[in-house]
Write a protein that holds these residues in place. Sequence first.
Motif, mmCIF file in Angstrom:
data_model
loop_
_atom_site.group_PDB
_atom_site.id
_atom_site.type_symbol
_atom_site.label_atom_id
_atom_site.label_comp_id
_atom_site.label_asym_id
_atom_site.label_seq_id
_atom_site.Cartn_x
_atom_site.Cartn_y
_atom_site.Cartn_z
ATOM 1 N N PHE A 172 61.268 45.551 35.939
ATOM 2 C CA PHE A 172 61.937 45.742 34.650
ATOM 3 C C PHE A 172 63.019 44.688 34.498
ATOM 4 N N CYS A 173 63.291 44.296 33.273
ATOM 5 C CA CYS A 173 64.184 43.166 33.053
ATOM 6 C C CYS A 173 64.939 43.342 31.744
ATOM 7 N N GLY A 174 65.902 42.452 31.526
ATOM 8 C CA GLY A 174 66.553 42.388 30.237
ATOM 9 C C GLY A 174 65.610 41.776 29.210
ATOM 10 N N HIS A 175 66.060 41.724 27.968
ATOM 11 C CA HIS A 175 65.144 41.326 26.892
ATOM 12 C C HIS A 175 65.921 40.833 25.683
ATOM 13 N N GLY A 176 65.283 39.965 24.919
ATOM 14 C CA GLY A 176 65.807 39.626 23.616
ATOM 15 C C GLY A 176 65.869 40.863 22.748
ATOM 16 N N ILE A 177 66.780 40.846 21.769
ATOM 17 C CA ILE A 177 66.974 42.028 20.924
ATOM 18 C C ILE A 177 67.523 41.573 19.579
ATOM 19 N N GLY A 178 67.227 42.332 18.545
ATOM 20 C CA GLY A 178 67.696 42.000 17.205
ATOM 21 C C GLY A 178 67.249 43.077 16.244
ATOM 22 N N GLN A 179 66.387 42.705 15.312
ATOM 23 C CA GLN A 179 65.807 43.709 14.426
ATOM 24 C C GLN A 179 64.682 44.457 15.117
ATOM 25 N N LYS A 180 64.246 43.934 16.263
ATOM 26 C CA LYS A 180 63.312 44.663 17.135
ATOM 27 C C LYS A 180 64.049 45.067 18.404
ATOM 28 N N PHE A 181 63.609 46.207 18.972
ATOM 29 C CA PHE A 181 64.202 46.741 20.196
ATOM 30 C C PHE A 181 64.012 45.746 21.341
ATOM 31 N N HIS A 182 62.800 45.235 21.481
ATOM 32 C CA HIS A 182 62.488 44.303 22.567
ATOM 33 C C HIS A 182 61.840 43.052 21.983
ATOM 34 N N GLU A 183 62.466 41.909 22.200
ATOM 35 C CA GLU A 183 61.959 40.617 21.750
ATOM 36 C C GLU A 183 61.897 39.670 22.947
ATOM 37 N N GLU A 184 61.371 38.480 22.692
ATOM 38 C CA GLU A 184 61.486 37.411 23.684
ATOM 39 C C GLU A 184 62.933 36.901 23.670
ATOM 40 N N PRO A 185 63.433 36.375 24.780
ATOM 41 C CA PRO A 185 62.761 36.198 26.062
ATOM 42 C C PRO A 185 62.974 37.393 26.988
ATOM 43 N N GLN A 186 62.209 37.432 28.071
ATOM 44 C CA GLN A 186 62.499 38.370 29.149
ATOM 45 C C GLN A 186 63.614 37.779 30.019
ATOM 46 N N ILE A 187 64.538 38.648 30.427
ATOM 47 C CA ILE A 187 65.674 38.198 31.253
ATOM 48 C C ILE A 187 65.493 38.799 32.645
ATOM 49 N N LEU A 188 64.901 38.010 33.541
ATOM 50 C CA LEU A 188 64.683 38.498 34.904
ATOM 51 C C LEU A 188 66.006 38.532 35.656
ATOM 52 N N HIS A 189 66.139 39.509 36.543
ATOM 53 C CA HIS A 189 67.371 39.645 37.332
ATOM 54 C C HIS A 189 67.194 39.064 38.737
ATOM 55 N N TYR A 190 66.235 38.172 38.859
ATOM 56 C CA TYR A 190 66.008 37.404 40.086
ATOM 57 C C TYR A 190 65.411 36.082 39.630
ATOM 58 N N GLY A 191 65.401 35.092 40.504
ATOM 59 C CA GLY A 191 64.773 33.850 40.072
ATOM 60 C C GLY A 191 65.347 32.629 40.749
ATOM 61 N N ARG A 192 64.862 31.467 40.289
ATOM 62 C CA ARG A 192 65.276 30.187 40.845
ATOM 63 C C ARG A 192 66.114 29.433 39.818
#
Length: 271
Positions: A172-192
């Motif tokens: 599960f990750c964070g997400h873009g948001i606006g007039q929609k609940f979940h939009e792009e991009p996905q915000i991963l809480h791990y990574g390079r």
Amino acid sequence: MGITIKTAADIAAMRVAGRLASEVLDMLTPHVKPGITTEQLDALAHRHIVEVQGAVPAPLNYQPPGYSPYPKSICTSVNHQVCHGIPNERPLKNGDIVNIDVTVIKDGWHGDTSRMYIVGEGSIAAKRLCSLTYEAMWKGIAKVRPGIKLGDIGHGIQTFVENAGYSVVREFCGHGIGQKFHEEPQILHYGRPGTLEELVPGMVFTIEPMVNAGRREIKELGDGWTIVTKDRSLSAQWEHTIVVTETGYEVLTLSAGSPPPPDFVQAGASA
């Protein structure tokens, strides 16, 4: 669907929605004590959102593809529940930890935030997990500025969490948001570092790390929504909605009762 860049007017509307979501948590705070049920907390939140704020609770009847409609107005995840816990009639007891996740829709715009609560007197381990997870969220937020990559945010969170001996949930990750609940991009809480999309002003998204005291593996319960740790270790999560500004970031989900940022967060945040 690409990433939507918000205008100044869009951001102003989201600032209102974000503040309202945070104010629901302010309102609930004195009620989170031993003996209350998460069902009662849900009823309090629903009434406040609809009758006081004139807003809509986004989770109620929310139905992503492959899911049944979510039946409540907030998510309440207790102890080893990671996320999407459904409010029920079990009384909270002394020492429980609970994440309350609130998303409101005001004038078509979403505000999304969550906080951890310790019910009564929590254990040292529970307090440390909740505190460290809060810092982990801010480790990610503090990275935000134009020109960095999403991977930099995830890397900052992951290294901080794992160096402390905890684990980051990856499904599960964070997400873009606006007039929609979940939009792009996905915000991963791990990574390079240096990987994934580059941040530009006007991007709005959530940062909401889920941190487990034990292993990172999770499973879904039979209700089709509630996610728990496989090893039944405690799990914590905090969430803010962030906009990328010209010089840094602004947190959109702040209210009078919001906990202050950790000491390491500099005044580099642009208002």
